[in-house]
Motif scaffolding. Sequence first.
Motif, PDB file in Angstrom:
ATOM      1  N   GLY A 109      14.222  89.420  45.126  1.00 10.29           N
ATOM      2  CA  GLY A 109      13.449  89.894  46.230  1.00 10.29           C
ATOM      3  C   GLY A 109      12.308  90.468  46.272  1.00 10.29           C
ATOM      4  N   ASP A 110      12.285  91.056  44.966  1.00 11.69           N
ATOM      5  CA  ASP A 110      11.107  92.070  44.637  1.00 11.69           C
ATOM      6  C   ASP A 110       9.887  90.970  43.716  1.00 11.69           C
ATOM      7  OD1 ASP A 110      12.075  94.149  45.623  1.00 11.69           O
ATOM      8  OD2 ASP A 110      13.176  94.699  43.617  1.00 11.69           O
ATOM      9  N   LEU A 111       8.749  91.203  44.168  1.00 15.66           N
ATOM     10  CA  LEU A 111       7.493  90.311  43.445  1.00 15.66           C
ATOM     11  C   LEU A 111       7.072  91.196  42.356  1.00 15.66           C
ATOM     12  CD1 LEU A 111       5.342  88.175  43.777  1.00 15.66           C
ATOM     13  CD2 LEU A 111       3.912  89.694  45.122  1.00 15.66           C
ATOM     14  N   ARG A 112       7.391  90.473  41.357  1.00 19.74           N
ATOM     15  CA  ARG A 112       6.719  91.011  40.000  1.00 19.74           C
ATOM     16  C   ARG A 112       5.221  90.699  39.678  1.00 19.74           C
ATOM     17  NH1 ARG A 112      11.161  92.130  36.459  1.00 19.74           N
ATOM     18  NH2 ARG A 112      12.945  93.041  37.605  1.00 19.74           N
ATOM     19  N   VAL A 170       4.256  84.098  45.275  1.00 18.16           N
ATOM     20  CA  VAL A 170       3.703  84.967  46.158  1.00 18.16           C
ATOM     21  C   VAL A 170       4.056  84.509  47.611  1.00 18.16           C
ATOM     22  CG1 VAL A 170       1.884  86.200  47.306  1.00 18.16           C
ATOM     23  CG2 VAL A 170       2.212  86.376  44.743  1.00 18.16           C
ATOM     24  N   ARG A 171       3.898  83.109  47.904  1.00 15.18           N
ATOM     25  CA  ARG A 171       3.808  82.683  49.332  1.00 15.18           C
ATOM     26  C   ARG A 171       5.301  82.622  49.585  1.00 15.18           C
ATOM     27  NH1 ARG A 171      -0.438  79.474  51.229  1.00 15.18           N
ATOM     28  NH2 ARG A 171       1.080  78.026  52.085  1.00 15.18           N
ATOM     29  N   SER A 172       6.198  82.188  48.663  1.00 15.25           N
ATOM     30  CA  SER A 172       7.688  82.237  49.065  1.00 15.25           C
ATOM     31  C   SER A 172       8.101  83.736  49.270  1.00 15.25           C
ATOM     32  CB  SER A 172       8.321  81.601  47.519  1.00 15.25           C
ATOM     33  OG  SER A 172       8.170  80.259  47.439  1.00 15.25           O
ATOM     34  N   TRP A 173       7.701  84.398  48.511  1.00 17.67           N
ATOM     35  CA  TRP A 173       8.102  86.080  48.722  1.00 17.67           C
ATOM     36  C   TRP A 173       7.444  86.435  49.939  1.00 17.67           C
ATOM     37  CZ3 TRP A 173       4.385  89.897  49.030  1.00 17.67           C
ATOM     38  CH2 TRP A 173       4.930  91.299  49.210  1.00 17.67           C
ATOM     39  N   ALA A 174       6.519  85.868  50.631  1.00 22.43           N
ATOM     40  CA  ALA A 174       5.771  86.398  51.900  1.00 22.43           C
ATOM     41  C   ALA A 174       6.392  85.708  53.041  1.00 22.43           C
ATOM     42  CB  ALA A 174       4.284  86.215  51.767  1.00 22.43           C
ATOM     43  N   GLU A 175       7.218  84.770  53.016  1.00 21.55           N
ATOM     44  CA  GLU A 175       7.860  83.992  54.040  1.00 21.55           C
ATOM     45  C   GLU A 175       8.521  84.996  54.896  1.00 21.55           C
ATOM     46  OE1 GLU A 175      10.027  80.768  52.543  1.00 21.55           O
ATOM     47  OE2 GLU A 175       8.314  79.566  51.819  1.00 21.55           O
ATOM     48  N   ASP A 176       9.359  86.081  54.451  1.00 25.43           N
ATOM     49  CA  ASP A 176      10.228  86.799  55.237  1.00 25.43           C
ATOM     50  C   ASP A 176       9.277  88.065  55.592  1.00 25.43           C
ATOM     51  OD1 ASP A 176      12.122  85.146  55.035  1.00 25.43           O
ATOM     52  OD2 ASP A 176      12.849  86.320  53.060  1.00 25.43           O
ATOM     53  N   ARG A 177       7.918  87.947  55.585  1.00 26.28           N
ATOM     54  CA  ARG A 177       7.120  89.196  55.963  1.00 26.28           C
ATOM     55  C   ARG A 177       6.052  88.566  56.898  1.00 26.28           C
ATOM     56  NH1 ARG A 177       9.264  89.556  51.019  1.00 26.28           N
ATOM     57  NH2 ARG A 177       9.822  91.448  50.202  1.00 26.28           N
ATOM     58  N   GLU A 178       5.546  89.671  57.543  1.00 29.91           N
ATOM     59  CA  GLU A 178       4.434  89.257  58.499  1.00 29.91           C
ATOM     60  C   GLU A 178       3.087  89.679  58.056  1.00 29.91           C
ATOM     61  OE1 GLU A 178       4.858  90.796  62.383  1.00 29.91           O
ATOM     62  OE2 GLU A 178       7.020  89.726  62.826  1.00 29.91           O
ATOM     63  N   ASP A 189      -3.759  88.202  59.288  1.00 29.23           N
ATOM     64  CA  ASP A 189      -4.749  87.267  58.898  1.00 29.23           C
ATOM     65  C   ASP A 189      -5.765  87.307  57.770  1.00 29.23           C
ATOM     66  OD1 ASP A 189      -3.848  86.112  61.433  1.00 29.23           O
ATOM     67  OD2 ASP A 189      -5.623  87.127  62.610  1.00 29.23           O
ATOM     68  N   ALA A 190      -6.143  88.856  57.539  1.00 29.68           N
ATOM     69  CA  ALA A 190      -6.664  89.051  56.174  1.00 29.68           C
ATOM     70  C   ALA A 190      -6.136  88.647  54.955  1.00 29.68           C
ATOM     71  CB  ALA A 190      -7.044  90.392  56.277  1.00 29.68           C
ATOM     72  N   GLU A 191      -4.749  88.954  55.009  1.00 23.60           N
ATOM     73  CA  GLU A 191      -3.958  88.815  53.815  1.00 23.60           C
ATOM     74  C   GLU A 191      -3.766  87.338  53.735  1.00 23.60           C
ATOM     75  OE1 GLU A 191      -1.242  92.689  53.786  1.00 23.60           O
ATOM     76  OE2 GLU A 191      -0.572  91.043  55.086  1.00 23.60           O
ATOM     77  N   ARG A 192      -3.467  86.535  54.706  1.00 25.60           N
ATOM     78  CA  ARG A 192      -3.365  85.007  54.535  1.00 25.60           C
ATOM     79  C   ARG A 192      -4.643  84.595  54.036  1.00 25.60           C
ATOM     80  NH1 ARG A 192      -0.146  85.645  59.287  1.00 25.60           N
ATOM     81  NH2 ARG A 192      -1.842  85.383  60.534  1.00 25.60           N
ATOM     82  N   GLY A 193      -5.754  85.026  54.833  1.00 26.65           N
ATOM     83  CA  GLY A 193      -7.072  84.442  54.308  1.00 26.65           C
ATOM     84  C   GLY A 193      -7.358  84.679  52.911  1.00 26.65           C
ATOM     85  N   ALA A 194      -7.140  85.905  52.365  1.00 24.75           N
ATOM     86  CA  ALA A 194      -7.298  85.916  51.024  1.00 24.75           C
ATOM     87  C   ALA A 194      -6.320  85.166  50.015  1.00 24.75           C
ATOM     88  CB  ALA A 194      -6.740  87.632  50.461  1.00 24.75           C
ATOM     89  N   LEU A 195      -5.007  84.877  50.456  1.00 21.93           N
ATOM     90  CA  LEU A 195      -4.316  84.064  49.605  1.00 21.93           C
ATOM     91  C   LEU A 195      -4.885  82.450  49.608  1.00 21.93           C
ATOM     92  CD1 LEU A 195      -0.550  84.834  50.424  1.00 21.93           C
ATOM     93  CD2 LEU A 195      -1.537  84.647  48.329  1.00 21.93           C
ATOM     94  N   GLY A 205       1.548  96.776  49.404  1.00 23.90           N
ATOM     95  CA  GLY A 205       1.017  97.703  50.412  1.00 23.90           C
ATOM     96  C   GLY A 205       0.127  98.824  49.761  1.00 23.90           C
ATOM     97  N   ASP A 206      -0.706  98.205  49.030  1.00 23.55           N
ATOM     98  CA  ASP A 206      -1.797  99.130  48.096  1.00 23.55           C
ATOM     99  C   ASP A 206      -3.095  98.758  48.869  1.00 23.55           C
ATOM    100  OD1 ASP A 206      -3.864 100.382  46.814  1.00 23.55           O
ATOM    101  OD2 ASP A 206      -2.856 100.470  44.947  1.00 23.55           O
ATOM    102  N   GLU A 207      -3.519  99.339  49.937  1.00 25.09           N
ATOM    103  CA  GLU A 207      -4.541  99.076  50.773  1.00 25.09           C
ATOM    104  C   GLU A 207      -5.998  99.097  49.930  1.00 25.09           C
ATOM    105  OE1 GLU A 207      -4.806 101.395  54.203  1.00 25.09           O
ATOM    106  OE2 GLU A 207      -3.031 100.903  55.052  1.00 25.09           O
TER     107      GLU A 207
END
Length: 241
Positions: free
Chosen positions: A88-91, A165-173, A176-182, A220-222
Motif C-alpha cells: 500500500g505504500d508508494l515507493r 502512482v495512479r493505482s496508488w492514488a485511487e483510494d485517495r482524494e 485538481d492540481a495534483e490530477r493535472g500534474a499527473l 505530502g511534501d508541498e
Amino acid sequence: MKIRGERECTECGTRWSYYETGNVGCPACGSLRSVGLDDRTEHTDLSVEFDLTSVRNDIDDVATDDLAARARDHAKEYIRRRGFINAGDLRDLDDRYLAATELRHVADVVGRTVALEDREELYFLSLLRGADRGERPPAEEVPPPLQGPRGLAYANAVREYRRDVRSWAEDRELTDAERGALETLGDHVKRIRMLDGDVDPETAERLLEATRDLANGLRGDELAFTQAQNRLEDLEPGGVT
C-alpha cells in the motif's frame, strides 16, 4: 493488484509476510495452502533479483553483440516483474530500475549495430558494469547515437511508475492540481516516446526529477509538489532549458 499479504499456513500454522518474501509458499513447510490475515492491499513491488555478474564474467570471452543480448534479457525479465507499491505504500522510482531499463534499450541497439564505435561500446560496458547496483553513466557521457535509447528508457520507466502512482492514488482524494500534474507528466512521456526518446539527456533527467518531486508531493511534501509543477512547466516545448 490488491492482495492479503500477511499469510498463515493452514498446514503448519506458520505466519509470514508475502510483502517481504514475495513467495506464496510457506517458508517453514513449503505448503501453498494459506489464508490471508489482513485486508486486501495494493502491492506490485515483487521481490526480484537483478544480478549481471554472470554476464560481466564473460566480457573477455564473448562477442559484444552476444553480451548485449544476454544483458538485455536479464534487464527485461527484471523490469517485467518490478513494481512500485509495497503493502500500500508508494515507493520511489529507484536508480536500479532506471539503470535496468536503460541497459535494456542500449543493449538492444548495441546488439543490432554492425559498425559499433568504441565510444558506444565503452558506454554499454560502463552501463553493464554497474546497472545491477543502480549505477548509470552521467548525462554528459552519453554518445549521440545512444541518446535516443536513454531518453526512451527514461520515458518508459516514468510511464510504468506513473501507472502505479495512479493505482496508488485511487483510494485517495487528489486535488485538481495534483490530477493535472499527473496528466501533464503523462503528456511529456507521450511526447518523448513519440520521438523515440530522441531528446538531449538533460531533458530526460529533468523528466526524472519532475517525476520524483511529484511522487514526493503526492505523499505530502508541498515544497516538492511546487517544484514538480515548475519542472513540468520547464519541460514544455519552449520552456526553460
